[in-house]
Scaffold this active site. Structure first.
Site, PDB file in Angstrom:
ATOM      1  N   TYR A  61      56.923  87.069  45.319  1.00  0.00           N
ATOM      2  CA  TYR A  61      56.503  87.641  46.585  1.00  0.00           C
ATOM      3  C   TYR A  61      56.676  89.144  46.563  1.00  0.00           C
ATOM      4  CZ  TYR A  61      56.660  82.784  48.226  1.00  0.00           C
ATOM      5  OH  TYR A  61      56.478  81.428  48.381  1.00  0.00           O
ATOM      6  N   SER A 211      53.886  76.402  54.990  1.00  0.00           N
ATOM      7  CA  SER A 211      52.693  76.548  55.838  1.00  0.00           C
ATOM      8  C   SER A 211      52.561  75.375  56.810  1.00  0.00           C
ATOM      9  CB  SER A 211      51.431  76.674  54.983  1.00  0.00           C
ATOM     10  OG  SER A 211      51.468  77.845  54.217  1.00  0.00           O
ATOM     11  N   GLY A 214      49.676  75.563  59.192  1.00  0.00           N
ATOM     12  CA  GLY A 214      48.343  75.774  58.629  1.00  0.00           C
ATOM     13  C   GLY A 214      48.025  77.240  58.439  1.00  0.00           C
ATOM     14  N   GLY A 216      49.162  79.666  60.049  1.00  0.00           N
ATOM     15  CA  GLY A 216      48.995  80.274  61.368  1.00  0.00           C
ATOM     16  C   GLY A 216      47.807  79.754  62.150  1.00  0.00           C
ATOM     17  N   PHE A 217      46.898  79.069  61.483  1.00  0.00           N
ATOM     18  CA  PHE A 217      45.657  78.626  62.119  1.00  0.00           C
ATOM     19  C   PHE A 217      45.921  77.667  63.264  1.00  0.00           C
ATOM     20  CE2 PHE A 217      41.551  76.236  62.087  1.00  0.00           C
ATOM     21  CZ  PHE A 217      40.693  77.313  62.281  1.00  0.00           C
TER      22      PHE A 217
END
Length: 335
Positions: A61, A211, A214, A216-217
């Site tokens: 990262y 995640s 998703g 952030g979705f």
């Protein structure tokens, strides 16, 4: 410290850890609009103070490599802070001439571990993952080296990320795997159908869901690809492109309708659903903002009835997500 913290055992013989952890990746990589180190430190400290002490990072990262680990290391060098944190990091993926590449060579495993210990400014790593499997190297060779690192006290527990059932079994036969880190949410529920979850439960391996919103979705915050910063990887991700974005909003809208009825946010409903998959599930949502962190923490107060869980499962089954999880050079190597 909040009184509503959920604790879960890591693997078959591991310690109790916070079921809702914190994924630190976005503070340094991939999601654009980077914040200052000071702001990042405040988010991390708030996460720990809120009981999200299961902190996840990786040596990749950045860039540069190790940036996110060093960010955490500035806090972890304080013994008082270190004592509150269960620190997880990963090795195996790196930036090469062809983009993201992988290595599971024993000498590389050891090199990465030593570098991560230095970056994090710790004497040992609580949970050390193979970030991606190098399929040019027998996985047994990689895991024999990991076993040595564990025996030497440099790592306490071992994990693997995005591995298939055969790879999980082979690695686990060398030395116990405590956790499988894998993408999981209503947006990516694959492990419930492809045998991975069944294998992990048979072997006593925890699922660490990255995640879980998703990317952030599923929070409902995004209505078009233009909502992402220019350097946000989601701008080129298949699931966020054109017709796929439009079709995938159907899942968001359906979850939001349920969330509105319950009086919670779509993100809180989603995190509650992830954690309700079983006592072997841990979720590591990430954010750059304290207000969103606290919203995520609020999911611990959300209890879903069997009818509500069934309704979400029906939505997940009925509305299929369009687009591959990853795209472009590197494919599934990406984080």
């Amino acid at each position: 410290m909040s009184s509503d913290i959920i604790y879960r055992q890591l693997g078959k013989n591991g310690p109790q850890v916070s079921a809702l952890g914190f994924g630190a990746m976005g503070l340094s990589a991939f999601y654009g609009n980077q914040v200052s180190d000071a702001e990042s430190h405040e988010v991390i400290k708030t996460a720990v103070n809120e009981g999200c002490s299961f902190i996840d990072t990786s040596n990749i990262y950045g860039p540069p490599m190790g940036k996110n680990e060093r960010l955490l290391g500035e806090l972890l060098k304080d013994p008082a802070f270190r004592s509150k944190v269960f620190i997880c990091t990963k090795f195996g993926a790196y930036f090469g001439n062809g983009g993201m590449e992988v290595s599971g060579k024993p000498e590389y495993v050891r090199k990465c571990c030593e570098e991560s210990l230095s970056n994090l400014q710790v004497d040992y790593i609580d949970l050390y993952y193979q970030h991606r499997v190098d399929r040019t190297v027998p996985i047994e060779e990689t895991w024999k080296e990991l076993k040595k690192l564990k025996e030497e006290g440099k790592v306490k527990y071992l994990g693997i990320s995005e591995a298939n059932v055969e790879e999980i079994r082979k690695a686990h036969a060398i030395t116990p795997i405590s956790a499988l880190q894998i993408e999981f949410s209503p947006w990516t529920p694959d492990i419930r159908e492809n045998g991975i979850l069944d294998a992990c439960r048979e072997l006593g391996i925890s699922i660490v869901a990255y995640s879980p919103l998703g990317r952030g979705f599923l929070t409902g915050a995004y209505k078009s690809v233009e909502d992402f910063a220019e350097d946000d990887f989601r701008r080129s991700n298949p699931r966020f492109q054109g017709e796929a974005f439009k079709e995938n909003l159907k899942l968001v809208d359906a979850l939001k309708e349920l969330a509105d009825k319950k009086g919670v946010t779509p993100g809180q409903l989603t995190l509650a659903w992830v954690l309700a998959q079983g006592d072997d599930f841990i979720a590591i949502p990430g954010t750059k903002k304290i207000k969103y962190l606290k919203e995520n923490v609020g999911s611990r107060k959300v209890t879903l009835t069997s009818d509500e869980l069934g309704a979400i499962d029906e939505i997940v089954k009925r509305i299929k997500v369009i687009g591959e999880r990853y795209g472009g050079p590197g494919g599934s190597v990406a984080f």
